[in-house]
Design a protein around this motif. Sequence first.
Motif, PDB file in Angstrom:
ATOM      1  N   ARG A  52       0.886  -1.554  -0.322  1.00 20.70           N
ATOM      2  CA  ARG A  52      -0.195   0.497   0.277  1.00 20.70           C
ATOM      3  C   ARG A  52       1.086   1.145   0.205  1.00 20.70           C
ATOM      4  O   ARG A  52       1.855   1.494   1.041  1.00 20.70           O
ATOM      5  N   ARG A  55       0.145   7.616   1.171  1.00 16.26           N
ATOM      6  CA  ARG A  55      -0.838   8.639  -0.337  1.00 16.26           C
ATOM      7  C   ARG A  55      -0.246   9.615   0.412  1.00 16.26           C
ATOM      8  O   ARG A  55      -0.529   9.854  -0.582  1.00 16.26           O
ATOM      9  N   MET A  67      -8.081  10.675  -5.803  1.00 12.61           N
ATOM     10  CA  MET A  67     -10.330  10.209  -5.680  1.00 12.61           C
ATOM     11  C   MET A  67     -10.114  10.338  -7.045  1.00 12.61           C
ATOM     12  O   MET A  67     -10.197  10.973  -8.248  1.00 12.61           O
ATOM     13  N   HIS A  89     -21.862   0.813  -5.219  1.00 13.21           N
ATOM     14  CA  HIS A  89     -21.324   0.127  -4.357  1.00 13.21           C
ATOM     15  C   HIS A  89     -19.889  -1.164  -4.916  1.00 13.21           C
ATOM     16  O   HIS A  89     -18.180  -0.903  -4.170  1.00 13.21           O
ATOM     17  N   CYS A  92     -16.729   1.646  -5.458  1.00 14.81           N
ATOM     18  CA  CYS A  92     -15.583   1.496  -3.923  1.00 14.81           C
ATOM     19  C   CYS A  92     -14.640   0.673  -3.486  1.00 14.81           C
ATOM     20  O   CYS A  92     -14.441   0.877  -3.292  1.00 14.81           O
ATOM     21  N   ALA A  95     -12.223   0.589  -5.794  1.00 13.73           N
ATOM     22  CA  ALA A  95     -11.224   1.531  -5.812  1.00 13.73           C
ATOM     23  C   ALA A  95     -10.472   1.749  -4.791  1.00 13.73           C
ATOM     24  O   ALA A  95      -9.357   1.436  -4.419  1.00 13.73           O
ATOM     25  N   GLU A  96     -11.473   1.008  -3.661  1.00  8.87           N
ATOM     26  CA  GLU A  96     -10.806   0.963  -1.698  1.00  8.87           C
ATOM     27  C   GLU A  96      -9.391  -0.379  -1.987  1.00  8.87           C
ATOM     28  O   GLU A  96      -8.374  -0.330  -1.454  1.00  8.87           O
ATOM     29  N   ASP A  99      -6.258   1.580  -3.004  1.00 11.36           N
ATOM     30  CA  ASP A  99      -5.413   2.577  -2.398  1.00 11.36           C
ATOM     31  C   ASP A  99      -6.627   3.375  -2.885  1.00 11.36           C
ATOM     32  O   ASP A  99      -5.759   4.729  -3.066  1.00 11.36           O
ATOM     33  N   ARG A 100      -7.943   4.453  -3.413  1.00 14.44           N
ATOM     34  CA  ARG A 100      -8.136   4.936  -4.102  1.00 14.44           C
ATOM     35  C   ARG A 100      -9.463   4.763  -2.946  1.00 14.44           C
ATOM     36  O   ARG A 100      -9.806   3.913  -2.875  1.00 14.44           O
ATOM     37  N   HIS A 101     -10.117   6.023  -3.527  1.00 11.73           N
ATOM     38  CA  HIS A 101     -11.492   6.462  -2.756  1.00 11.73           C
ATOM     39  C   HIS A 101     -12.199   7.424  -4.106  1.00 11.73           C
ATOM     40  O   HIS A 101     -11.562   7.797  -4.824  1.00 11.73           O
ATOM     41  N   VAL A 102     -13.368   7.397  -3.622  1.00  9.05           N
ATOM     42  CA  VAL A 102     -14.697   7.727  -5.152  1.00  9.05           C
ATOM     43  C   VAL A 102     -15.347   9.036  -4.489  1.00  9.05           C
ATOM     44  O   VAL A 102     -15.456   9.225  -2.827  1.00  9.05           O
ATOM     45  N   LEU A 103     -15.248  10.097  -5.013  1.00  2.28           N
ATOM     46  CA  LEU A 103     -15.805  11.528  -4.344  1.00  2.28           C
ATOM     47  C   LEU A 103     -17.134  11.598  -4.861  1.00  2.28           C
ATOM     48  O   LEU A 103     -17.567  11.246  -6.912  1.00  2.28           O
TER      49      LEU A 103
END
Length: 337
Positions: A52, A55, A67, A89, A92, A95-96, A99-103
């Motif tokens: 990981r 970030r 993001m 869902h 997300c 992406a997680e 190691d990314r996330h959704v805005l």
Amino acid sequence: MTGNRAGATLEQVAAHIGVSRQTVSNALNAPHRLHPDTLERVQAAIEELGYRPNRSARGLRTRSSGMIGYRMTPRDRGVLTPLMDDFLHALCAAAEARDRHVLLFTAPLGDEGLKVYEDLLAQRAVDAFVLAETVVGDPRPGWLAEQGVPFAAFGRTWGPGQAGAWVDVDGAHGMAQVVEHLHSLGHRRIGFLGWREGDGVGDDRLRGWRDSAEGFGLSTEDGLIIRGANTIDAGRSGAAVLLDSAEPPTALVAVSDAVALGALALLAERGVAAGTGVAVTGFDDSPLASATLPGLTSVRQPLERVAEHILLLLDNQSVSGSLLRPELVVRASSGRR
């Protein structure tokens, strides 16, 4: 160093597959520089070893946020769209895992909404976008491509020369599975409850119904096709028109689960048994399909695979499009083979 303490380091990932430290760094920060096969190997090693990236350090170095922007579509009352909730869902989760996330954000339709995308980029709030519920003439793919912004779309825009990477589900093939199933059960007059003309997804599913029915020598006359909104009420009224016609169909193929629920409601009101009296099928295999009585035969979209493909496309913009095949899920509403 960009490795974290709990898992493998960047150097260990590189040594594991015999590449340089810079190759692993490129996979994380500049994937377009790598050959697709190399990128896939590095990504597999990252997942296997549990690496990981840091970030904060990576963000300072690359001026990236990690993001992914995703526009939420307002819902009209009476329109059921659990499919897109399930897709969000899955997106997300995919992406997680990287190691990314959704805005999430809202924006108007059409050219007016591009200002929101522009503002998010100017604020460095996102690095990329996932587009969903694309429509005919959608301006977003072309605009993002012109700006050089990484993006991938769940769905085609149904116009010539669609820009950018996309993943879609083959709705025509899904409808062909439905017609083959109903034909195997002895149905020779199959009606279609669709969406209004000009909807790319709806027209594609109609094409699948028509081509498959004609392949079996079945009628596809205009009297077997009813178009309307994606609502339960539209399904109920459309089913009534077909079943009250001079030559009513023995099976109703609906363009979505919401429309199919309307057809099931009409049959219940008239005391007609779905499956043994009139067969009904839907599309999307939403949670509603298994919750109805009788259970609704529907076409399941592989949303987890769609989400995974989209995340890969964000890292490899050289790939244009990918069409995935859905799966027919047979329940009692159509009768069983």
